[in-house]
Design an enzyme around this catalytic site. Structure first.
Site: not given
Length: 150
Positions: A7, A13, A122
Site C-alpha cells: 500500500c 492496509r 485507505d
C-alpha cells in the site's frame, strides 16, 4: 508461496493484510508453505510501526503484529515474490513502475480475489478501519481459495 502486500505507507492496509493472511495460513496448517510480507510504495512512513488503530483491530481479532515496521518496496521484490498484491489502483500503478513492468503477471489488486473487484479504501483517510478489516479478510480468503486452500 511468497506473497507481498503493498500500500502507500505500509502502516495500515498492507500490514493488516500481511498479518491476517499469516494468521489464516497458520490456522489452515499450511504456514510453512508461505512467506508473507508487506511494503510501501512511498518513503514517508519507512521505519514506523503499525498505525495504532490498525494494530488495535488486529489485536481485537487475536492477531499480533509486534515488531513490524514499514519498508519500501524494491525492484528486487518482483523476483523474490510469487504474488505482489496492491490495495488500490494507485498502488498498482506505482508497483508496476517500481518493478519496471509486470512481465510475469504477478501484480494484482487484493479485491480482485473477491466477487467485488476494486480498491480497499485507505483508513488513514476514511478512518473506517472496520470496513478495511472486512475488505482485507475477504481478499485474503479469496487468495486462499484461488490457491486451493480454505
Amino acid at each position: 508461496m511468497n506473497i507481498l502486500f503493498v500500500c502507500h505507507g505500509n502502516i495500515c492496509r498492507s500490514q493488516m493484510a500481511e498479518f491476517v493472511l499469516k494468521d489464516m495460513v497458520e490456522k489452515a496448517g499450511v504456514g510453512e508453505r508461505f512467506f508473507i510480507e508487506s511494503a510501501a510504495t512511498s518513503t514517508e512512513e519507512i521505519g514506523n510501526g503499525v498505525y495504532p488503530p490498525a494494530r488495535r483491530i488486529l489485536a481485537e481479532h487475536g492477531i499480533s503484529c509486534s515488531g513490524k515496521t514499514a519498508r519500501q518496496m524494491t525492484r528486487s521484490d518482483y523476483d523474490r515474490f510469487d504474488m505482489l498484491i496492491g490495495m488500490d489502483e494507485w498502488n498498482f500503478r506505482n508497483m508496476v513502475r517500481i518493478c519496471g513492468g509486470d512481465a510475469e503477471g504477478k501484480i494484482r489488486l487484493l479485491m480482485d480475489f473477491t466477487s467485488r473487484p476494486g480498491n480497499v479504501a485507505d483508513p488513514w483517510y476514511t478512518r473506517n478501519f472496520e470496513a478495511t478489516w472486512r475488505d482485507v479478510v475477504e481478499g485474503c480468503k479469496g487468495i486462499l481459495n484461488a490457491l486451493g486452500i480454505g
